[in-house]
Design a protein around this motif. Structure first.
Motif, PDB file in Angstrom:
ATOM      1  N   HIS A   1       0.833  -1.204   0.000  1.00  0.00           N
ATOM      2  CA  HIS A   1       0.000   0.000   0.000  1.00  0.00           C
ATOM      3  C   HIS A   1       0.867   1.253   0.000  1.00  0.00           C
ATOM      4  CE1 HIS A   1      -4.026  -1.681   0.365  1.00  0.00           C
ATOM      5  NE2 HIS A   1      -3.570  -2.547   1.257  1.00  0.00           N
ATOM      6  N   ALA A   2       1.925   1.258   0.804  1.00  0.00           N
ATOM      7  CA  ALA A   2       2.784   2.440   0.904  1.00  0.00           C
ATOM      8  C   ALA A   2       3.399   2.779  -0.450  1.00  0.00           C
ATOM      9  CB  ALA A   2       3.882   2.204   1.944  1.00  0.00           C
ATOM     10  N   ILE A   3       3.911   1.781  -1.143  1.00  0.00           N
ATOM     11  CA  ILE A   3       4.529   2.018  -2.451  1.00  0.00           C
ATOM     12  C   ILE A   3       3.491   2.483  -3.459  1.00  0.00           C
ATOM     13  CG2 ILE A   3       5.696   0.886  -4.385  1.00  0.00           C
ATOM     14  CD1 ILE A   3       7.081  -0.919  -2.316  1.00  0.00           C
ATOM     15  N   PHE A   4       2.314   1.871  -3.440  1.00  0.00           N
ATOM     16  CA  PHE A   4       1.234   2.235  -4.361  1.00  0.00           C
ATOM     17  C   PHE A   4       0.840   3.696  -4.194  1.00  0.00           C
ATOM     18  CE2 PHE A   4      -3.509   2.341  -4.902  1.00  0.00           C
ATOM     19  CZ  PHE A   4      -3.519   2.305  -6.289  1.00  0.00           C
ATOM     20  N   ILE A   5       0.640   4.107  -2.955  1.00  0.00           N
ATOM     21  CA  ILE A   5       0.218   5.489  -2.690  1.00  0.00           C
ATOM     22  C   ILE A   5       1.338   6.462  -3.028  1.00  0.00           C
ATOM     23  CG2 ILE A   5      -0.499   7.092  -0.881  1.00  0.00           C
ATOM     24  CD1 ILE A   5      -1.678   4.594   0.572  1.00  0.00           C
ATOM     25  N   ASN A   6       2.545   6.136  -2.633  1.00  0.00           N
ATOM     26  CA  ASN A   6       3.663   7.037  -2.883  1.00  0.00           C
ATOM     27  C   ASN A   6       3.916   7.221  -4.376  1.00  0.00           C
ATOM     28  OD1 ASN A   6       5.844   8.524  -1.318  1.00  0.00           O
ATOM     29  ND2 ASN A   6       7.085   7.403  -2.808  1.00  0.00           N
ATOM     30  N   ASN A   7       3.800   6.142  -5.141  1.00  0.00           N
ATOM     31  CA  ASN A   7       3.973   6.244  -6.596  1.00  0.00           C
ATOM     32  C   ASN A   7       2.921   7.159  -7.216  1.00  0.00           C
ATOM     33  OD1 ASN A   7       6.189   4.574  -6.589  1.00  0.00           O
ATOM     34  ND2 ASN A   7       5.077   2.748  -7.242  1.00  0.00           N
ATOM     35  N   HIS A   8       1.694   7.062  -6.737  1.00  0.00           N
ATOM     36  CA  HIS A   8       0.641   7.936  -7.268  1.00  0.00           C
ATOM     37  C   HIS A   8       0.951   9.400  -6.973  1.00  0.00           C
ATOM     38  CE1 HIS A   8      -3.350   9.305  -8.438  1.00  0.00           C
ATOM     39  NE2 HIS A   8      -3.412   9.966  -7.291  1.00  0.00           N
ATOM     40  N   LEU A   9       1.362   9.680  -5.743  1.00  0.00           N
ATOM     41  CA  LEU A   9       1.627  11.064  -5.362  1.00  0.00           C
ATOM     42  C   LEU A   9       2.935  11.592  -5.942  1.00  0.00           C
ATOM     43  CD1 LEU A   9       0.411  11.012  -1.659  1.00  0.00           C
ATOM     44  CD2 LEU A   9      -0.715  12.097  -3.613  1.00  0.00           C
ATOM     45  N   SER A  10       3.751  10.725  -6.509  1.00  0.00           N
ATOM     46  CA  SER A  10       4.976  11.197  -7.160  1.00  0.00           C
ATOM     47  C   SER A  10       4.679  11.938  -8.451  1.00  0.00           C
ATOM     48  CB  SER A  10       5.914  10.014  -7.440  1.00  0.00           C
ATOM     49  OG  SER A  10       5.403   9.183  -8.472  1.00  0.00           O
ATOM     50  N   THR A  11       3.508  11.699  -9.042  1.00  0.00           N
ATOM     51  CA  THR A  11       3.137  12.363 -10.296  1.00  0.00           C
ATOM     52  C   THR A  11       1.863  13.195 -10.166  1.00  0.00           C
ATOM     53  OG1 THR A  11       1.975  10.365 -11.021  1.00  0.00           O
ATOM     54  CG2 THR A  11       4.258  10.613 -11.724  1.00  0.00           C
TER      55      THR A  11
ATOM     56  N   ALA B   1       2.201   6.682  11.116  1.00  0.00           N
ATOM     57  CA  ALA B   1       2.440   6.335  12.514  1.00  0.00           C
ATOM     58  C   ALA B   1       3.013   4.933  12.665  1.00  0.00           C
ATOM     59  CB  ALA B   1       1.153   6.461  13.314  1.00  0.00           C
ATOM     60  N   CYS B   2       2.711   4.055  11.690  1.00  0.00           N
ATOM     61  CA  CYS B   2       3.244   2.688  11.754  1.00  0.00           C
ATOM     62  C   CYS B   2       4.761   2.671  11.633  1.00  0.00           C
ATOM     63  CB  CYS B   2       2.635   1.826  10.640  1.00  0.00           C
ATOM     64  SG  CYS B   2       0.915   1.372  10.926  1.00  0.00           S
ATOM     65  N   GLY B   3       5.326   3.632  10.895  1.00  0.00           N
ATOM     66  CA  GLY B   3       6.773   3.705  10.730  1.00  0.00           C
ATOM     67  C   GLY B   3       7.306   2.569   9.881  1.00  0.00           C
ATOM     68  N   GLY B   4       8.615   2.584   9.656  1.00  0.00           N
ATOM     69  CA  GLY B   4       9.262   1.505   8.924  1.00  0.00           C
ATOM     70  C   GLY B   4       9.106   1.556   7.423  1.00  0.00           C
ATOM     71  N   HIS B   5       8.552   2.652   6.896  1.00  0.00           N
ATOM     72  CA  HIS B   5       8.345   2.755   5.457  1.00  0.00           C
ATOM     73  C   HIS B   5       9.242   3.866   4.910  1.00  0.00           C
ATOM     74  CE1 HIS B   5       4.970   0.087   5.932  1.00  0.00           C
ATOM     75  NE2 HIS B   5       4.445   0.896   6.823  1.00  0.00           N
ATOM     76  N   ASN B   6      10.280   3.473   4.207  1.00  0.00           N
ATOM     77  CA  ASN B   6      11.213   4.444   3.642  1.00  0.00           C
ATOM     78  C   ASN B   6      10.764   4.936   2.273  1.00  0.00           C
ATOM     79  OD1 ASN B   6      12.984   4.128   5.878  1.00  0.00           O
ATOM     80  ND2 ASN B   6      13.788   2.236   4.962  1.00  0.00           N
ATOM     81  N   GLU B   7       9.628   4.430   1.801  1.00  0.00           N
ATOM     82  CA  GLU B   7       9.193   4.714   0.436  1.00  0.00           C
ATOM     83  C   GLU B   7       8.215   5.887   0.378  1.00  0.00           C
ATOM     84  OE1 GLU B   7       8.268   2.002   2.102  1.00  0.00           O
ATOM     85  OE2 GLU B   7       9.613   0.400   1.495  1.00  0.00           O
ATOM     86  N   LEU B   8       8.117   6.668   1.451  1.00  0.00           N
ATOM     87  CA  LEU B   8       6.995   7.591   1.565  1.00  0.00           C
ATOM     88  C   LEU B   8       7.375   9.064   1.434  1.00  0.00           C
ATOM     89  CD1 LEU B   8       5.019   5.879   4.450  1.00  0.00           C
ATOM     90  CD2 LEU B   8       4.629   5.718   2.001  1.00  0.00           C
TER      91      LEU B   8
END
Length: 223
Positions: free
Chosen positions: A149-159, A184-191
């Motif tokens: 989910h984190a990667i999916f959302i971040n990729n969308h907001l990148s463009t 808040a969950c933390g541990g996601h460097n892709e955001l």
């Protein structure tokens, strides 16, 4: 005047934000979470589910954040600025409005539940077992789901500066609560792009007014 039944640290913060964006007068009836983090039983006197948010307007009693946001947009957003009129951006707005609660919030709520397995009110002898079980579920399944989910959302907001495209919309309001939980969950460097979006929307005057009225947009992680 509209009435918002508002539970602290809950999805109802999004309804306050929407009303501030629309400059619609409202009053707040406030509720405080119990130690269990559940809403007080008094909310069931307003709506049978006993959950926030609940909106009262012209004799109607409405629940569910997405449904309330759509109602407010259709009823009070006279110039249509909070929802794209048609095309790809309208479809994107619809998708993120439903994705927020349909796909993203369930694993985030599971993560919250797992953090509580090793704490009271569980008997102290069982807490180590609860902690081990929670950690196993997180490693074996949940962390991978949240990363997807984190990667999916971040990729969308990148463009896209906002979830529906170029302009702020009700999709951004709806996504605010699960994004706060994801961060808040933390541990996601892709955001990086998610964090940029989060900082940007919090600068909106209506968002700041909603926080002043109802408290921060976050998810409770402990009693």
């Amino acid at each position: 005047m509209l009435t918002v039944h508002h539970l602290d640290h809950s999805r109802s913060s999004r309804i306050l934000w929407m009303l501030e964006e629309l400059h619609v007068p409202y009053r707040i009836v406030r509720y405080t979470r119990q130690k269990s983090l559940l809403a007080p039983a008094s909310l069931k006197r307003v709506h049978p589910l006993g959950k926030a948010p609940v909106l009262e307007d012209n004799g109607q009693v409405m629940a569910e954040s997405g449904a309330i946001l759509e109602y407010l947009q259709e009823t009070y957003d006279v110039d249509g600025r909070l929802r794209p009129a048609a095309g790809d951006e309208r479809q994107a707005c619809r998708f993120w409005l439903h994705y927020a609660e349909g796909s993203l919030m369930p694993p985030l709520l599971i993560a919250l539940a797992l953090t509580r397995l090793g704490r009271a009110p569980a008997p102290w002898l069982l807490r180590p077992v609860g902690r081990a079980l929670g950690a196993g579920v997180q490693r074996g399944w949940l962390n991978g789901q949240l990363k997807t989910h984190a990667i999916f959302i971040n990729n969308h907001l990148s463009t896209n500066p906002y979830f529906a495209g170029c302009d702020f919309s009700i999709a951004d309001i709806q996504m605010s609560y699960p994004i706060a939980a994801l961060l808040a969950c933390g541990g996601h460097n892709e955001l990086a792009h998610v964090r940029g979006w989060w900082r940007r929307i919090q600068l909106r005057p209506a968002c700041q007014r909603a926080i002043q009225q109802g408290g921060p947009f976050d998810i409770p992680v402990q009693a």
